[in-house]
Design an enzyme around this catalytic site. Sequence first.
Site, short mmCIF file in Angstrom:
data_model
loop_
_atom_site.label_atom_id
_atom_site.label_comp_id
_atom_site.label_asym_id
_atom_site.label_seq_id
_atom_site.Cartn_x
_atom_site.Cartn_y
_atom_site.Cartn_z
CE LYS A 202 49.60 23.45 38.70
NZ LYS A 202 50.10 23.82 40.02
CD GLU A 208 36.14 31.53 36.74
OE1 GLU A 208 36.57 30.37 36.62
OE2 GLU A 208 36.01 32.10 37.85
N GLY A 260 50.16 28.04 40.16
CA GLY A 260 49.51 28.95 39.22
C GLY A 260 50.03 30.38 39.33
NE ARG A 261 49.61 31.55 45.60
CZ ARG A 261 48.98 30.40 45.78
NH1 ARG A 261 48.10 29.97 44.87
NH2 ARG A 261 49.20 29.66 46.86
CD GLU A 346 45.05 31.86 44.55
OE1 GLU A 346 43.93 32.27 44.19
OE2 GLU A 346 45.85 31.33 43.75
CG HIS A 377 44.96 63.27 42.82
ND1 HIS A 377 44.79 64.60 43.11
CD2 HIS A 377 46.25 63.12 42.43
CE1 HIS A 377 45.93 65.25 42.86
NE2 HIS A 377 46.82 64.37 42.46
CE LYS A 506 38.52 27.54 41.61
NZ LYS A 506 39.66 26.69 41.28
O1 F6P Z 1 41.96 31.07 41.89
C1 F6P Z 1 42.31 29.75 42.05
C2 F6P Z 1 43.26 29.27 40.99
O2 F6P Z 1 43.43 27.91 41.16
C3 F6P Z 1 44.60 29.99 41.00
O3 F6P Z 1 45.47 29.52 41.93
C4 F6P Z 1 45.04 29.81 39.60
O4 F6P Z 1 46.05 30.70 39.27
C5 F6P Z 1 43.74 30.07 38.86
O5 F6P Z 1 42.75 29.49 39.68
C6 F6P Z 1 43.67 29.52 37.47
O6 F6P Z 1 43.82 28.13 37.43
P1 F6P Z 1 44.13 27.38 36.09
O7 F6P Z 1 45.44 27.86 35.57
O8 F6P Z 1 44.16 25.94 36.44
O9 F6P Z 1 43.02 27.69 35.11
#
Ligand code: F6P
Length: 541
Positions: A202, A208, A260-261, A346, A377, A506
């Site tokens: 987003k 990452e 995002g979620r 979250e 199990h 972060k």
């Molecule tokens: O974990 C934090 C967060 O901002 C989530 O809400 C989101 O889904 C994820 O990181 C990834 O963010 P982006 O889509 O901006 O890379």
Amino acid sequence: MMNYWAALSDRQRDVAQRPITALFDAETRAKAFSVTLETPATGPILFDYSKTNIDTETRDLLLDLARSCDVEGRRDAMFAGEKINETEDRAVLHTALRNLEGSVTVDGVDVMPEVRATLARMETFARDLRDGRIRGVGGRITDVVNIGIGGSDLGPAMAARALATYADGPRCHYVSNVDGAHIHDTLEALNPETTLVIVASKTFTTIETMTNAQTAKAWMSRAVAEPTRQFVALSTALDKTSAFGIDPARVFGFADWVGGRYSMWGPIGLSLMIAIGPEDFRAFLAGAAAMDQHFRDAPLVDNMPVMLAMVGVWHRQICGYGARAVLPYDQRLARLPAYLQQLEMESNGKSVAMDGSALTVPAGPIVFGEPGTNGQHAFYQLIHQGTDVVPCEFLLAGQGQEPAMAHQHRLLAANCLAQAEALMRGRSLDEARALMKAKGLKGKELERQALHRVFPGNRPSTLLVYPRLTPAMLGAIVALYEHRVFVEGVVLGINSFDQWGVELGKELAVQLLPMIDGTASTEGRDGSTAALVAALRELGI
Ligand code: F6P
């Protein structure tokens, strides 16, 4: 105004010792304490909460609490595009990505033409890719790698696995972790000449994702002269996708009112659409839209998301149970618990109310789970005999996805119902003694062994029963949980749509990286962190 929280706490004290089984003296309980919903998209869905300690009086109080928090008003405000995400000053409109008719206005602009146009672009792209009109330098695209994390990974990864029987397009792979092992192990088996990389972010700043995207670009460039021609971006940050080198024609944008979620219904779902095809993706949206309609229309007591939420409030905020287990007896929903961990924790893992005051009741619970029967199990021992009560949310299809193995599905179903029954009934000391006696034990040894075989019982569970895990059904299930989280958030008075709690870690990671690299000193850090950096450097990191 009546204090429903206090009234519910009193009620909980009154009924705490009452066996759930006693409630079934009323023959109608199974029907009266369940919600059914039948839509053309999904067929009949049953949410059974009869195996909880909720009775009519408790339910009335829970619904009064929901009403007093204006759940219906807040729901209507969300669907109408009001800026209910107050800490980020944003509307919350993931529902607009699946209710494709009509108009929804944000800041005076109807957002629906753009939603429909983006969906149409995604469909053209997915068809062209699936039919081989969009190709890599080595020919037809055989593999798609979605690089994203959190909401840009968990939704499509969970759904692609859930709908594996519908997947007839290129193979889709998901890379999320910044641990190089993840992308290494994924790319190792792929041919860059016939691979498409989707960078799903987003913000297009998540460290990452951007690190993995650069690694993928370098990998691709070893075989493909213009690597970004085999890249696609899914993002709200169009300036950043261009800076990465991705052609704007290969960028699918979305607005900041998609959290995002909550984002897999739009561009973030592109990999799923490529895997299952645009028609099945539309069915997925239609199933969610059917749940939206139900959520908007049904009276609270017959409203599945509302009742799922209020059962959750009863267990977490009133009874004080700290966790809940999500237990899909559906192997292809293996990633649903992980998906729900982000969606629920979250969204509702917060301790400050919308107005800045401290919460006076516990926030959302810890969510965990595994598919049945695997969990049986592993951790069910604690659920049956541990000292904590963990409410269980079972999910079960009427028909499995492998019709040739219906006998295995029946065995799966028997296990699911057996677990719920065992949690509720338990096993008394007398029953345990009888068992030991039947085994030939006597005296002190009989007594000692019997004690270990007692199950306290009276442990609550719910069951969601659905016909079969189709795209529409999956859409409805996910929308059900989204709305459940929303209702719980409204009742708690929190903002379910921000996530400030992920920021601090972060920021500190960015500060620590040069110390781990050895280009900055750890002076001023706490003693523990400084010592650990030193230990890692000793190990040659
Ligand atoms: O974990 C934090 C967060 O901002 C989530 O809400 C989101 O889904 C994820 O990181 C990834 O963010 P982006 O889509 O901006 O890379």
